[in-house]
Design a protein around this motif. Structure first.
Motif, PDB file in Angstrom:
ATOM      1  N   SER A  59     -15.589 -75.295 -17.891  1.00  0.00           N
ATOM      2  CA  SER A  59     -16.870 -75.072 -18.571  1.00  0.00           C
ATOM      3  C   SER A  59     -17.470 -73.708 -18.251  1.00  0.00           C
ATOM      4  CB  SER A  59     -17.864 -76.172 -18.206  1.00  0.00           C
ATOM      5  OG  SER A  59     -18.139 -76.162 -16.820  1.00  0.00           O
ATOM      6  N   TRP A  60     -17.072 -73.124 -17.099  1.00  0.00           N
ATOM      7  CA  TRP A  60     -17.653 -71.840 -16.725  1.00  0.00           C
ATOM      8  C   TRP A  60     -17.175 -70.695 -17.606  1.00  0.00           C
ATOM      9  CZ3 TRP A  60     -21.554 -69.926 -14.015  1.00  0.00           C
ATOM     10  CH2 TRP A  60     -22.259 -70.804 -13.203  1.00  0.00           C
ATOM     11  N   THR A  63     -20.071 -71.062 -19.842  1.00  0.00           N
ATOM     12  CA  THR A  63     -21.357 -70.926 -19.159  1.00  0.00           C
ATOM     13  C   THR A  63     -21.603 -69.507 -18.666  1.00  0.00           C
ATOM     14  OG1 THR A  63     -21.235 -73.231 -18.443  1.00  0.00           O
ATOM     15  CG2 THR A  63     -22.750 -71.815 -17.249  1.00  0.00           C
ATOM     16  N   SER A 220     -28.802 -69.786 -12.290  1.00  0.00           N
ATOM     17  CA  SER A 220     -27.385 -69.755 -11.898  1.00  0.00           C
ATOM     18  C   SER A 220     -27.125 -70.705 -10.738  1.00  0.00           C
ATOM     19  CB  SER A 220     -26.974 -68.329 -11.512  1.00  0.00           C
ATOM     20  OG  SER A 220     -27.149 -67.440 -12.588  1.00  0.00           O
ATOM     21  N   ILE A 223     -27.055 -74.285 -12.021  1.00  0.00           N
ATOM     22  CA  ILE A 223     -25.831 -74.570 -12.774  1.00  0.00           C
ATOM     23  C   ILE A 223     -24.624 -74.650 -11.838  1.00  0.00           C
ATOM     24  CG2 ILE A 223     -24.257 -73.659 -14.525  1.00  0.00           C
ATOM     25  CD1 ILE A 223     -26.676 -72.588 -16.006  1.00  0.00           C
ATOM     26  N   SER A 227     -22.265 -77.828 -11.341  1.00  0.00           N
ATOM     27  CA  SER A 227     -20.828 -77.686 -11.597  1.00  0.00           C
ATOM     28  C   SER A 227     -19.990 -78.082 -10.387  1.00  0.00           C
ATOM     29  CB  SER A 227     -20.504 -76.235 -11.985  1.00  0.00           C
ATOM     30  OG  SER A 227     -21.165 -75.865 -13.163  1.00  0.00           O
ATOM     31  N   ALA A 417     -26.205 -73.076 -21.887  1.00  0.00           N
ATOM     32  CA  ALA A 417     -25.487 -72.836 -20.633  1.00  0.00           C
ATOM     33  C   ALA A 417     -25.477 -74.088 -19.759  1.00  0.00           C
ATOM     34  CB  ALA A 417     -26.117 -71.665 -19.880  1.00  0.00           C
ATOM     35  N   ALA A 421     -22.239 -76.640 -18.702  1.00  0.00           N
ATOM     36  CA  ALA A 421     -21.994 -76.926 -17.284  1.00  0.00           C
ATOM     37  C   ALA A 421     -22.068 -78.418 -16.987  1.00  0.00           C
ATOM     38  CB  ALA A 421     -23.006 -76.172 -16.423  1.00  0.00           C
TER      39      ALA A 421
END
Length: 675
Positions: A59-60, A63, A220, A223, A227, A417, A421
């Motif tokens: 997913s990053w 993201t 960040s 997230i 994650s 985003a 994530a």
């Protein structure tokens, strides 16, 4: 997201129709590249994971791009005011090219994610400067059409992105989903260097570096915690707890800084407006659901259904068709009725239903049923998405018009985003356990094949079945757990206050391009000018001009009014008005225009010496009368702009006067002039 804006704004350069079209093509291609890379990797992700490994970080890849883009849009708008939009557009293009090349060269998942962040920085700059450049170079009366088209380009990428990514993955390599950007971006760079005018905003903007840094780091960190939690580290581990705690401290510091900043990125006073607060939450949820679903649907289709990357892109089209359909429908109905509250309520309810239906999909679900479920989700997203920006623009004070508009877009991108994530975290956490069970006792070759959808479906059915079931249960788990997010949106939507729409908001509601909320400049003057453009486009520019002349008590006919405006425009831009320059601007020989200016001179409103034309005192008086008539027209059509104090009224008056002057200069070219 606010900006220091002088209400006079930068002077718009005089460009010919050919130059305007060339500039628009360059801007459109820049927007296309930046928006396309939000979704082009979705169908390539399974193959990327098979090639590079690092499924837990899948997913990053999405993201990292979205987070970098979110921050870059804020900074690029400020840097455009500081250094000029042309320079920022060119630098953003170079950064985007560099990021694309690095993505194509990537041989580890970590390197690819870092390269995607570089790409996102360039993309954010391209997006926000593209929208700002439209205001710099396009005549005000035509601006709504061009900005609507640019917004539509932003939306069309939602359709073509996954399919293009699948085509490159199947027929060339997933790396070409990035390499293809390079030649197109080089063309954009060359066109920008040759065609874009150098325009800088007056004044020196104040940049909220601290606020931008705090919200970027805080988001960040959240997230990353979402994650890594349950994947890289246990949820109760010091790393995850530290990330969440640190992020909350950073975000709290962000709020404190924004309350005291001279020009805050996101003024906290906006949250005193319930419409802005509700629309921001709903925008976050819409972005969350849309990007999360579009990222993981191709994963389901390739791993569970065994179809190609290209086919998985095509099979997601029902979601986009539903999104387009209800975006158009809701905008049309809102434009006609002025009522908008029902749409986010219905949209979030339908979205929740769509997510639940998709949580029931497995390897036995038919293609027709999958398409129906995707269509339902798309219908819900479209119903919710179109009206949010319109509602905010309709209710915030004029001083906050630009910041509120860009704020809603900011929350939608941030939601995208977080969506990618969170979808990834849920998927990876469940899949890790499910695959251990499915691969229990399986030979190493089968375990290797489980990473690659093509290799997986090439296994004997007995070996492939438990692995496919594990992937299917992972997708079911993801969509089921995201249903509560849509339910929260449904509850929040009931708190949306419905305020009667003014004329400009009704006009904007019917523009499908606005429904996709492309990043917008924070300049409140540009936002107000866009509203005026939408009203004029709906009423007809020539019809409006006839009304202006009729109400101004001038003795000019439309052709003479046009000549007066052109003389004033070219004089203000170049110090003097010359017929050859006016002819070049309209792409006609200046001899064709001579009769109009001769008529103006014979009427005593101008004097001509050689090719130079200058207004007489009588002509200047006629110009001021037309300008006053324009200002009265603007007051009549924008009389319900929200204003909270005398300072806001003064800002509106200055902006109206400035816009009236532009409209005088940009009167529609008269038919008798032959242009």
């Amino acid at each position: 997201m606010s900006s220091t804006v002088l209400e006079d704004g930068p002077a718009r350069p005089v460009l010919s129709r050919r130059q305007i079209n060339t500039v628009f093509i360059a801007i459109m291609l820049g927007m296309l590249l930046a928006a396309l890379d939000q979704t082009i990797v979705a169908t390539a992700l399974p193959t990327i994971v098979a090639d590079l490994g690092g499924a837990g970080h899948l997913s990053w890849v999405v993201t990292a791009y979205l987070l970098a883009e979110t921050v870059a849009t804020v900074l690029a708008g400020k840097f455009g005011d500081l250094f000029g939009r042309k320079m920022v557009f060119q630098v953003s293009t170079v950064v985007f090219i560099g990021g694309s090349v690095l993505c194509g060269f990537a041989h580890t998942m970590g390197f690819l994610i870092a390269s995607r962040a570089v790409q996102g920085v360039g993309a954010g700059g391209l997006m926000v400067t593209s929208m700002a450049l439209i205001a710099d170079v396009i005549p005000l009366r035509e601006r709504g059409r061009y900005q609507g088209a640019l917004g539509a380009v932003f939306g069309v990428t939602t359709v073509i992105g996954p399919t293009m990514g699948g085509l490159f993955t199947d027929h060339l390599s997933w790396r070409w989903a990035f390499y293809i950007n390079v030649p197109v971006a080089v063309v954009v760079l060359i066109m920008a260097a040759r065609a874009l005018p150098s325009v800088r905003a007056p004044g020196r903007p104040v940049i909220d570096y601290l606020g931008i840094s705090l919200v970027a780091l805080g988001s960040s960190g959240l997230i990353l915690g979402l994650s890594w939690g349950g994947n890289e580290y246990d949820w109760g581990s010091p790393v995850i707890v530290g990330l969440f705690a640190g992020s909350l401290v950073l975000l709290a510091a962000f709020v404190a800084v924004e309350r005291r900043a001279r020009e805050p990125m996101l003024p906290m006073r906006l949250f005193g407006n319930s419409v802005f607060t509700v629309c921001s939450i709903l925008s976050f949820i819409v972005g969350f659901a849309m990007l999360g679903a579009m990222t993981f649907l191709p994963v389901y289709l390739q791993y569970v259904k065994g179809i190609s990357a290209t086919a998985s892109g095509i099979r997601t089209l029902p979601l986009v068709i539903g999104l387009f359909t209800t975006s158009i429908l809701s905008g049309t109905v809102v434009g006609r009725t002025g009522r908008y509250k029902a749409f986010p309520i219905a949209g979030t309810a339908v979205m929740a239903l769509g997510l639940y239906l998709m949580s029931t999909m497995d390897h036995n679900t038919s293609a027709w049923l999958e398409s129906l479920f995707m269509l339902v989700l798309g219908l819900g997203i479209g119903l919710s998405m179109q009206v949010l920006t319109i509602a905010v623009q309709n209710t915030v004070p004029y001083a906050d018009l630009g910041t509120a508009t860009s704020g809603v877009t900011f929350f939608r991108t941030l939601g995208s985003a977080f969506g990618a994530a969170v979808f990834g975290t849920l998927y990876n956490n469940h899949l890790a356990t499910a695959l251990v069970t499915a691969l229990n006792g399986a030979p190493p070759a089968v375990a290797m094949a489980a990473r690659d959808p093509k290799a997986l479906h090439a296994l004997p059915p007995a070996q492939a079945a438990p692995i496919i079931e594990a992937y299917g249960s992972g997708i079911q788990y993801v969509f089921l757990w995201v249903v509560p997010v849509a339910v929260i949106g449904f509850v929040v939507a009931w708190f949306l206050k419905e305020v009667p729409l003014r004329d400009s908001a009704r006009a904007a509601a019917t523009d499908i391009g606005d429904g996709f909320s492309a990043p917008a400049p924070t300049d409140r003057v540009a936002q107000l000018e866009r509203e005026v453009s939408d009203i004029m486009r709906q009423a007809g520019a020539r019809v409006v001009l006839e009304q202006i002349l009729a109400g101004s008590s001038v003795t000019l006919n439309p052709a003479q009014a046009w000549a007066v405006g052109q003389t004033h425009l070219h004089t203000s831009m170049r110090g003097r008005a010359e017929l050859p320059a006016i002819g070049r601007a309209h792409h006609v020989p200046h001899e064709v225009l001579q009769p109009v200016f001769t008529d103006l001179c014979e009427a005593g409103y101008a004097e001509q010496t050689g090719d130079s034309v200058a207004l007489t005192a009588a002509g200047q008086e006629q110009l001021e009368r037309i300008k006053d008539s324009w200002q009265q027209w603007l007051d009549a059509h924008l009389d319900d702009i929200t204003m909270t104090d005398p300072d806001d009224r003064a800002l509106v008056d200055r902006a109206m006067a400035n816009i009236a002057g532009k409209l005088v200069d940009e009167s529609p070219t008269p038919e008798p002039a032959g242009t």
